[in-house]
Structures are given as structure tokens and as C-alpha cells.
Scaffold this motif. Structure first.
Motif, short mmCIF file in Angstrom:
data_model
loop_
_atom_site.label_atom_id
_atom_site.label_comp_id
_atom_site.label_asym_id
_atom_site.label_seq_id
_atom_site.Cartn_x
_atom_site.Cartn_y
_atom_site.Cartn_z
N VAL A 30 0.86 -1.19 0.00
CA VAL A 30 0.00 0.00 0.00
C VAL A 30 0.89 1.23 0.00
O VAL A 30 1.82 1.33 0.81
CB VAL A 30 -0.91 0.04 1.25
N VAL A 31 0.61 2.16 -0.89
CA VAL A 31 1.33 3.43 -0.96
C VAL A 31 0.31 4.56 -0.89
O VAL A 31 -0.68 4.55 -1.62
CB VAL A 31 2.16 3.55 -2.26
N VAL A 32 0.58 5.52 -0.01
CA VAL A 32 -0.26 6.72 0.10
C VAL A 32 0.56 7.91 -0.36
O VAL A 32 1.67 8.14 0.13
CB VAL A 32 -0.73 6.93 1.57
N LEU A 33 0.03 8.63 -1.34
CA LEU A 33 0.67 9.84 -1.86
C LEU A 33 -0.14 11.05 -1.44
O LEU A 33 -1.37 11.01 -1.36
CB LEU A 33 0.73 9.81 -3.39
N ASP A 34 0.56 12.18 -1.19
CA ASP A 34 -0.15 13.43 -0.93
C ASP A 34 -0.59 14.02 -2.26
O ASP A 34 -0.32 13.46 -3.33
CB ASP A 34 0.69 14.39 -0.09
N ALA A 35 -1.25 15.15 -2.23
CA ALA A 35 -1.80 15.75 -3.45
C ALA A 35 -0.72 16.13 -4.46
O ALA A 35 -1.01 16.23 -5.66
CB ALA A 35 -2.64 16.98 -3.10
N PHE A 53 6.04 -2.00 -4.65
CA PHE A 53 6.04 -0.57 -4.31
C PHE A 53 5.87 0.27 -5.57
O PHE A 53 5.05 1.19 -5.62
CB PHE A 53 7.32 -0.16 -3.57
N GLU A 54 6.62 -0.06 -6.61
CA GLU A 54 6.56 0.70 -7.86
C GLU A 54 5.19 0.59 -8.52
O GLU A 54 4.67 1.58 -9.06
CB GLU A 54 7.65 0.22 -8.83
N ILE A 55 4.59 -0.59 -8.47
CA ILE A 55 3.27 -0.77 -9.08
C ILE A 55 2.22 0.01 -8.30
O ILE A 55 1.41 0.74 -8.90
CB ILE A 55 2.90 -2.27 -9.16
N ALA A 56 2.23 -0.13 -6.97
CA ALA A 56 1.24 0.60 -6.15
C ALA A 56 1.42 2.11 -6.32
O ALA A 56 0.43 2.85 -6.46
CB ALA A 56 1.38 0.20 -4.68
N SER A 57 2.66 2.57 -6.34
CA SER A 57 2.93 4.01 -6.54
C SER A 57 2.40 4.46 -7.89
O SER A 57 1.82 5.55 -8.01
CB SER A 57 4.43 4.29 -6.46
#
Length: 143
Positions: A30-35, A53-57
Motif C-alpha cells: 500500500v502506498v499513500v501519496l499526498d496531493a 512498491f513501484e506498481i502501487a505508486s
């Protein structure tokens, strides 16, 4: 605009992983990105294969890039492949156009981040992202 905090990002992750356990899914990342597309938090379960990680990102990044969940991007890949080829080129190949990238919206509907999940089927990945976002008190937008 509401800020996506680290505490809320971690709540999204723990809730998404709990949903994966409930559904007896394969190991997830699971990857959470900010806006702005910056990594806020990430976790990869034991046994998750490499490149998760790369796929989720890429799922989350793609959702932010176009302002729509990656399910919408997947539809575009099917109906307008030239659009996705161009998008991939201008993003430096950072976008993964399959379900599992879900926008995080605040109470006013503003995009404050995105969650990308991979490890199981795209539909299951998306379901876990939605569960995590809901649990954190935000509105998920899968596209």
C-alpha cells in the motif's frame, strides 16, 4: 483544503491491510501519496513480490495525474490506447493504468492524495484502498 496527515495515511494503510486479511488476499503493498504526488507512507506485507512498491505508486500517481481513479485510466487504455501511450511518455513511465489507484477526497470534494495498492487482483486491490480511505474518514474516488 485539508491536509493528508501521516496519522491518517497510516490509518488508511492499516485499514486497507485489515481488509486484505479479511478477504484472505495475497500479500499487499500500500502506498499513500499526498496531493503533490509525494510518498506520505507505505507498507509492503511479508511475502509481497518485488516491484510491488513501484506498481502501487504507479496506480496512485496515475490517479493524481489525471484527477480520476485508475479504473478510469484502465478504461482509457482499452478505448484510447494512444492517450495512455502519450501519458506514459510524458510521465516518464510512472503511471500504471489498472484499478487499485484511488483518489482521496476531503469533505469538500478536494483531492488531497491517492492510495495505490497491489498484490492481488486489481478489483481486490481497489476494494482494500476504498476500505482504507473510508476508515480514515475521507471519500474514495476509484474512477
Amino acid at each position: 483544503m485539508t491536509e493528508l496527515t501521516l496519522a491518517k495515511s497510516l490509518k488508511i494503510i492499516t485499514s486497507a491491510l485489515a481488509k486484505g486479511k479479511e478477504l484472505n488476499l495475497k500479500p499487499l503493498c500500500v502506498v499513500v501519496l499526498d496531493a503533490g504526488g509525494h510518498v506520505k507512507a507505505s507498507q509492503r506485507q511479508d511475502g509481497a513480490s518485488m516491484m510491488r512498491f513501484e506498481i502501487a505508486s504507479g496506480k496512485a500517481y496515475g490517479a493524481l495525474a489525471v484527477g480520476a481513479g485508475s479504473r478510469w485510466l484502465n478504461l482509457q487504455a482499452e478505448t484510447r490506447p494512444h492517450f495512455l501511450e502519450g501519458l506514459s511518455a510524458v510521465s516518464g513511465g510512472k503511471i500504471v493504468a489498472v484499478p487499485g489507484g484511488v483518489l482521496v477526497r476531503d469533505r469538500k470534494g478536494a483531492i488531497i492524495g491517492a492510495v495505490g495498492i497491489t498484490g492481488d487482483t486489481s478489483d481486490n486491490d481497489e476494494a482494500c484502498a476504498i476500505a482504507g480511505i473510508d476508515a480514515a474518514g475521507y471519500t474514495p474516488d476509484a474512477g
